[in-house]
Design a protein around this motif. Structure first.
Motif, short mmCIF file in Angstrom:
data_model
loop_
_atom_site.label_atom_id
_atom_site.label_comp_id
_atom_site.label_asym_id
_atom_site.label_seq_id
_atom_site.Cartn_x
_atom_site.Cartn_y
_atom_site.Cartn_z
N ILE A 283 -7.87 1.06 -31.30
CA ILE A 283 -8.86 1.33 -30.27
C ILE A 283 -9.19 0.01 -29.57
O ILE A 283 -9.28 -1.04 -30.23
CB ILE A 283 -10.11 2.01 -30.87
N GLY A 284 -9.33 0.04 -28.26
CA GLY A 284 -9.34 -1.19 -27.48
C GLY A 284 -10.68 -1.87 -27.30
O GLY A 284 -10.74 -2.98 -26.77
N TRP A 285 -11.77 -1.20 -27.69
CA TRP A 285 -13.10 -1.76 -27.47
C TRP A 285 -13.95 -1.58 -28.72
O TRP A 285 -13.68 -0.70 -29.55
CB TRP A 285 -13.79 -1.09 -26.27
N LEU B 177 -8.35 -6.52 -29.85
CA LEU B 177 -6.93 -6.21 -30.05
C LEU B 177 -6.63 -5.90 -31.50
O LEU B 177 -5.48 -5.64 -31.85
CB LEU B 177 -6.07 -7.41 -29.60
N HIS B 178 -7.65 -5.90 -32.34
CA HIS B 178 -7.39 -5.78 -33.78
C HIS B 178 -8.26 -4.71 -34.43
O HIS B 178 -8.51 -4.78 -35.63
CB HIS B 178 -7.64 -7.14 -34.46
N LYS B 179 -8.69 -3.72 -33.66
CA LYS B 179 -9.58 -2.69 -34.19
C LYS B 179 -8.81 -1.38 -34.37
O LYS B 179 -8.13 -0.92 -33.45
CB LYS B 179 -10.75 -2.47 -33.24
N PHE B 180 -8.94 -0.80 -35.54
CA PHE B 180 -8.29 0.49 -35.82
C PHE B 180 -9.35 1.47 -36.34
O PHE B 180 -10.26 1.07 -37.06
CB PHE B 180 -7.18 0.32 -36.86
#
Length: 306
Positions: free
Chosen positions: A299-301, A275-278
């Motif tokens: 991005i979700g994964w 939930l914390h990746k950009f």
């Protein structure tokens, strides 16, 4: 991708390029490709086959570095006959050049190309053909209607973009261009269906910023988006968004390997939800900088490091 400057047109050049890539990362299995050109001969096809090389066709002028592309398939029939005999894959950039006299432009260039695909398949029914980076419902329906030797790749960015996303936004400009929402929906539907002749192809192009965001009226914007470093997380995020996450493994690996006749990979890649990746705003290597697709977006994964 053989549309380099100069293009990769024979086995020696392909193997040299492969060696250069392996020097960068020897852990990757590289599938080398020859640029379909007038200098290609049946003997060269047989030589390329022994080295595990395939062929890609670019119609003249439809995408980046395609100035030397073909204008007629008929003159290459002896090449296709040799490829059919060698059980070799022909990859097609499925567009025709824009032509105002026939009302052809980037929005209908793929649909206008499809009769050529049908004709090639009818003439060479055992030739394995991949229609690369399809963008339209018409392409999906056409490939579905043909035999088991015709397949189709779909990119991550075409699962996300529509025409509004690249019109006036050069960073999302690619060839073939993204089309209408219903076309994007057709791509998503065939993946959700789990059709074995539709599988992933990245079509990732690391053009520098000065080729993507041009200020000179004399220079055209380079076609292509850069997705390579985020490919698996991006595809997982997109497939999850339309309820096809369970199709991820077959779409990105199994179906394509089966069509190309490649054995299943021994290595496994693990993804986890985040939930914390950009996506980073840019990537740099030395003096070179590239702006990635989805720059700055969540991005979700992510790939789990072993």
């Amino acid at each position: 991708m053989p549309n380099l400057q100069p293009p990769i047109v024979n086995t020696e050049e392909a193997l040299l390029y492969k060696a250069q890539l392996q020097a960068i990362d020897p852990t990757i299995e590289y599938l080398m490709t020859l640029y379909l050109s007038p200098d290609l001969t049946p003997d060269e096809i047989r030589k390329a086959k022994q080295s595990g090389i395939v062929v890609k066709s670019y119609p003249r002028g439809v995408t980046t570095n395609s100035e030397g592309g073909i204008e007629s398939y008929e003159v290459y029939y002896p090449i296709f006959e040799a490829m059919e005999e060698q059980d070799m894959v022909l990859n097609l950039h499925g567009e025709v050049p824009s032509d105002p006299t026939s009302n052809t432009c980037v929005l209908n260039a793929e649909a206008t190309f499809l009769p050529h695909l049908v004709k090639l398949h009818k003439r060479f029914p055992k030739l394995r053909i991949v229609l690369e980076h399809a963008t339209t419902r018409a392409a999906v329906e056409c490939v579905k209607s043909l035999g088991s030797t015709v397949a189709c790749t779909i990119t991550a960015h075409h699962l996300d973009l529509v025409v509004d996303d690249w019109a006036g936004q050069s960073w999302n400009f690619c060839k073939p261009v993204a089309k209408f929402p219903d076309d994007r929906q057709a791509l998503r539907e065939v993946i959700k269906e789990g059709h074995p002749r539709f599988f992933f192809g990245s079509d990732s192009a690391p053009h520098p910023p000065d080729r993507k965001s041009v200020s000179s009226p004399k220079q055209a914007c380079a076609a292509g988006v850069y997705t390579s470093p985020i490919l698996l997380p991006l595809v997982a995020t997109l497939l999850e968004s339309f309820g096809a996450l369970d199709k991820l493994e077959h779409f990105v690996s199994g179906f394509g390997r089966a069509f190309y006749g490649r054995p299943a990979a021994d290595e496994r890649v693990t993804l986890r939800k985040t939930l914390h990746k950009f996506v980073e705003d840019s990537w740099a290597l030395g003096d070179a900088t590239v702006v990635p697709f989805w720059a700055g977006k969540q991005i979700g994964w992510e790939i789990v490091s072993e």
